[in-house]
Motif scaffolding. Structure first.
Motif, PDB file in Angstrom:
ATOM      1  N   GLY A  40       0.858  -1.181   0.000  1.00 51.62           N
ATOM      2  CA  GLY A  40       0.000   0.000   0.000  1.00 51.62           C
ATOM      3  C   GLY A  40       0.895   1.231   0.000  1.00 51.62           C
ATOM      4  O   GLY A  40       1.772   1.360  -0.848  1.00 51.62           O
ATOM      5  N   LYS A  41       0.690   2.084   0.976  1.00 49.70           N
ATOM      6  CA  LYS A  41       1.520   3.292   1.099  1.00 49.70           C
ATOM      7  C   LYS A  41       2.610   3.132   2.148  1.00 49.70           C
ATOM      8  O   LYS A  41       3.352   4.064   2.421  1.00 49.70           O
ATOM      9  CB  LYS A  41       0.639   4.496   1.458  1.00 49.70           C
ATOM     10  N   GLN A  42       2.698   1.952   2.730  1.00 51.78           N
ATOM     11  CA  GLN A  42       3.660   1.730   3.806  1.00 51.78           C
ATOM     12  C   GLN A  42       4.858   0.927   3.331  1.00 51.78           C
ATOM     13  O   GLN A  42       4.735   0.064   2.456  1.00 51.78           O
ATOM     14  CB  GLN A  42       3.003   0.980   4.960  1.00 51.78           C
ATOM     15  N   TYR A  43       6.007   1.223   3.921  1.00 53.46           N
ATOM     16  CA  TYR A  43       7.213   0.454   3.663  1.00 53.46           C
ATOM     17  C   TYR A  43       7.353  -0.577   4.773  1.00 53.46           C
ATOM     18  O   TYR A  43       7.227  -0.252   5.946  1.00 53.46           O
ATOM     19  CB  TYR A  43       8.442   1.367   3.639  1.00 53.46           C
ATOM     20  N   LYS A  44       7.620  -1.813   4.371  1.00 51.11           N
ATOM     21  CA  LYS A  44       7.790  -2.892   5.330  1.00 51.11           C
ATOM     22  C   LYS A  44       9.120  -3.581   5.085  1.00 51.11           C
ATOM     23  O   LYS A  44       9.641  -3.600   3.968  1.00 51.11           O
ATOM     24  CB  LYS A  44       6.649  -3.921   5.197  1.00 51.11           C
ATOM     25  N   PHE A  45       9.662  -4.139   6.139  1.00 48.95           N
ATOM     26  CA  PHE A  45      10.982  -4.750   6.094  1.00 48.95           C
ATOM     27  C   PHE A  45      10.949  -6.087   6.807  1.00 48.95           C
ATOM     28  O   PHE A  45      10.146  -6.297   7.706  1.00 48.95           O
ATOM     29  CB  PHE A  45      12.005  -3.843   6.801  1.00 48.95           C
ATOM     30  N   LYS A  46      11.869  -6.955   6.418  1.00 51.95           N
ATOM     31  CA  LYS A  46      12.102  -8.197   7.147  1.00 51.95           C
ATOM     32  C   LYS A  46      13.514  -8.077   7.730  1.00 51.95           C
ATOM     33  O   LYS A  46      14.478  -7.812   7.011  1.00 51.95           O
ATOM     34  CB  LYS A  46      11.994  -9.403   6.226  1.00 51.95           C
ATOM     35  N   ILE A  47      13.607  -8.258   9.021  1.00 50.83           N
ATOM     36  CA  ILE A  47      14.888  -8.096   9.699  1.00 50.83           C
ATOM     37  C   ILE A  47      15.937  -9.030   9.116  1.00 50.83           C
ATOM     38  O   ILE A  47      17.097  -8.648   8.958  1.00 50.83           O
ATOM     39  CB  ILE A  47      14.719  -8.273  11.222  1.00 50.83           C
ATOM     40  N   SER A  48      15.530 -10.241   8.725  1.00 50.81           N
ATOM     41  CA  SER A  48      16.504 -11.181   8.152  1.00 50.81           C
ATOM     42  C   SER A  48      17.095 -10.639   6.849  1.00 50.81           C
ATOM     43  O   SER A  48      18.290 -10.802   6.590  1.00 50.81           O
ATOM     44  CB  SER A  48      15.850 -12.543   7.902  1.00 50.81           C
ATOM     45  N   GLU A  49      16.281  -9.966   6.029  1.00 50.97           N
ATOM     46  CA  GLU A  49      16.785  -9.388   4.778  1.00 50.97           C
ATOM     47  C   GLU A  49      17.735  -8.227   5.057  1.00 50.97           C
ATOM     48  O   GLU A  49      18.764  -8.085   4.390  1.00 50.97           O
ATOM     49  CB  GLU A  49      15.624  -8.902   3.905  1.00 50.97           C
ATOM     50  N   ILE A  50      17.385  -7.406   6.036  1.00 49.86           N
ATOM     51  CA  ILE A  50      18.240  -6.271   6.398  1.00 49.86           C
ATOM     52  C   ILE A  50      19.567  -6.766   6.960  1.00 49.86           C
ATOM     53  O   ILE A  50      20.639  -6.286   6.581  1.00 49.86           O
ATOM     54  CB  ILE A  50      17.530  -5.348   7.411  1.00 49.86           C
ATOM     55  N   ASP A  51      19.516  -7.765   7.842  1.00 47.87           N
ATOM     56  CA  ASP A  51      20.749  -8.305   8.422  1.00 47.87           C
ATOM     57  C   ASP A  51      21.629  -8.943   7.347  1.00 47.87           C
ATOM     58  O   ASP A  51      22.852  -8.757   7.352  1.00 47.87           O
ATOM     59  CB  ASP A  51      20.424  -9.314   9.523  1.00 47.87           C
ATOM     60  N   ALA A  52      21.023  -9.653   6.395  1.00 48.70           N
ATOM     61  CA  ALA A  52      21.799 -10.258   5.304  1.00 48.70           C
ATOM     62  C   ALA A  52      22.422  -9.178   4.431  1.00 48.70           C
ATOM     63  O   ALA A  52      23.569  -9.306   3.989  1.00 48.70           O
ATOM     64  CB  ALA A  52      20.899 -11.168   4.469  1.00 48.70           C
ATOM     65  N   TRP A  53      21.687  -8.102   4.186  1.00 52.62           N
ATOM     66  CA  TRP A  53      22.187  -6.967   3.398  1.00 52.62           C
ATOM     67  C   TRP A  53      23.397  -6.334   4.097  1.00 52.62           C
ATOM     68  O   TRP A  53      24.412  -6.046   3.459  1.00 52.62           O
ATOM     69  CB  TRP A  53      21.049  -5.973   3.218  1.00 52.62           C
ATOM     70  N   ILE A  54      23.303  -6.160   5.396  1.00 53.14           N
ATOM     71  CA  ILE A  54      24.415  -5.581   6.163  1.00 53.14           C
ATOM     72  C   ILE A  54      25.612  -6.525   6.135  1.00 53.14           C
ATOM     73  O   ILE A  54      26.744  -6.103   5.874  1.00 53.14           O
ATOM     74  CB  ILE A  54      23.977  -5.279   7.614  1.00 53.14           C
ATOM     75  N   GLU A  55      25.374  -7.811   6.390  1.00 49.25           N
ATOM     76  CA  GLU A  55      26.460  -8.793   6.422  1.00 49.25           C
ATOM     77  C   GLU A  55      27.132  -8.967   5.061  1.00 49.25           C
ATOM     78  O   GLU A  55      28.313  -9.295   4.998  1.00 49.25           O
ATOM     79  CB  GLU A  55      25.930 -10.133   6.937  1.00 49.25           C
ATOM     80  N   SER A  56      26.403  -8.719   3.986  1.00 50.64           N
ATOM     81  CA  SER A  56      26.963  -8.858   2.636  1.00 50.64           C
ATOM     82  C   SER A  56      27.960  -7.744   2.320  1.00 50.64           C
ATOM     83  O   SER A  56      28.711  -7.840   1.362  1.00 50.64           O
ATOM     84  CB  SER A  56      25.849  -8.851   1.591  1.00 50.64           C
ATOM     85  N   GLY A  57      27.911  -6.679   3.106  1.00 54.21           N
ATOM     86  CA  GLY A  57      28.801  -5.550   2.867  1.00 54.21           C
ATOM     87  C   GLY A  57      28.200  -4.492   1.949  1.00 54.21           C
ATOM     88  O   GLY A  57      28.800  -3.446   1.730  1.00 54.21           O
ATOM     89  N   LYS A  58      27.018  -4.757   1.418  1.00 53.91           N
ATOM     90  CA  LYS A  58      26.396  -3.802   0.498  1.00 53.91           C
ATOM     91  C   LYS A  58      26.021  -2.494   1.206  1.00 53.91           C
ATOM     92  O   LYS A  58      26.025  -1.440   0.598  1.00 53.91           O
ATOM     93  CB  LYS A  58      25.163  -4.408  -0.160  1.00 53.91           C
ATOM     94  N   SER A  59      25.724  -2.577   2.492  1.00 55.10           N
ATOM     95  CA  SER A  59      25.376  -1.352   3.227  1.00 55.10           C
ATOM     96  C   SER A  59      26.580  -0.436   3.370  1.00 55.10           C
ATOM     97  O   SER A  59      26.429   0.785   3.458  1.00 55.10           O
ATOM     98  CB  SER A  59      24.814  -1.703   4.609  1.00 55.10           C
ATOM     99  N   ALA A  60      27.773  -0.988   3.363  1.00 53.23           N
ATOM    100  CA  ALA A  60      28.992  -0.184   3.517  1.00 53.23           C
ATOM    101  C   ALA A  60      29.297   0.621   2.259  1.00 53.23           C
ATOM    102  O   ALA A  60      30.051   1.582   2.306  1.00 53.23           O
ATOM    103  CB  ALA A  60      30.165  -1.082   3.859  1.00 53.23           C
ATOM    104  N   SER A  61      28.717   0.233   1.124  1.00 52.83           N
ATOM    105  CA  SER A  61      29.010   0.929  -0.120  1.00 52.83           C
ATOM    106  C   SER A  61      28.116   2.124  -0.378  1.00 52.83           C
ATOM    107  O   SER A  61      28.215   2.766  -1.409  1.00 52.83           O
ATOM    108  CB  SER A  61      28.905  -0.056  -1.303  1.00 52.83           C
ATOM    109  N   ILE A  62      27.236   2.441   0.568  1.00 58.01           N
ATOM    110  CA  ILE A  62      26.321   3.572   0.400  1.00 58.01           C
ATOM    111  C   ILE A  62      27.064   4.875   0.645  1.00 58.01           C
ATOM    112  O   ILE A  62      27.670   5.067   1.690  1.00 58.01           O
ATOM    113  CB  ILE A  62      25.120   3.458   1.355  1.00 58.01           C
ATOM    114  N   ALA A  63      26.994   5.764  -0.325  1.00 61.98           N
ATOM    115  CA  ALA A  63      27.606   7.095  -0.181  1.00 61.98           C
ATOM    116  C   ALA A  63      26.545   8.042   0.342  1.00 61.98           C
ATOM    117  O   ALA A  63      25.455   8.119  -0.195  1.00 61.98           O
ATOM    118  CB  ALA A  63      28.139   7.573  -1.520  1.00 61.98           C
ATOM    119  N   ASN A  64      26.856   8.756   1.396  1.00 65.20           N
ATOM    120  CA  ASN A  64      25.892   9.711   1.977  1.00 65.20           C
ATOM    121  C   ASN A  64      25.779  10.942   1.171  1.00 65.20           C
ATOM    122  O   ASN A  64      26.510  11.549   0.624  1.00 65.20           O
ATOM    123  CB  ASN A  64      26.271  10.040   3.416  1.00 65.20           C
TER     124      ASN A  64
END
Length: 64
Positions: A40-64
């Motif tokens: 709908g209009k809401q954003y939803k997340f699964k903690i397992s997906e977020i944790d896997a994203w962080i562990e993959s190192g992809k979160s470290a490549s984000i430029a602010n």
């Protein structure tokens, strides 16, 4: 069996889980840099997906 189903969390909960502001999470969503699902209009997340994203190192490549 229901305990095997992962609960969806909202933007506020994922921001708290990651130790970031809601605005930072919104910016990641806008740039499509974070795994999310729009329901709908809401954003939803699964903690397992977020944790896997962080562990993959992809979160470290984000430029602010």
């Amino acid at each position: 069996m229901d305990r095997d189903i992962e609960k969806w969390v909202n933007l506020e909960e994922i921001a708290e889980h990651m130790g970031l502001s809601k605005d930072t999470i919104r910016n990641y969503i806008k740039k499509q840099q974070i795994p999310y699902h729009k329901i709908g209009k809401q954003y939803k997340f699964k903690i397992s997906e977020i944790d896997a994203w962080i562990e993959s190192g992809k979160s470290a490549s984000i430029a602010n």
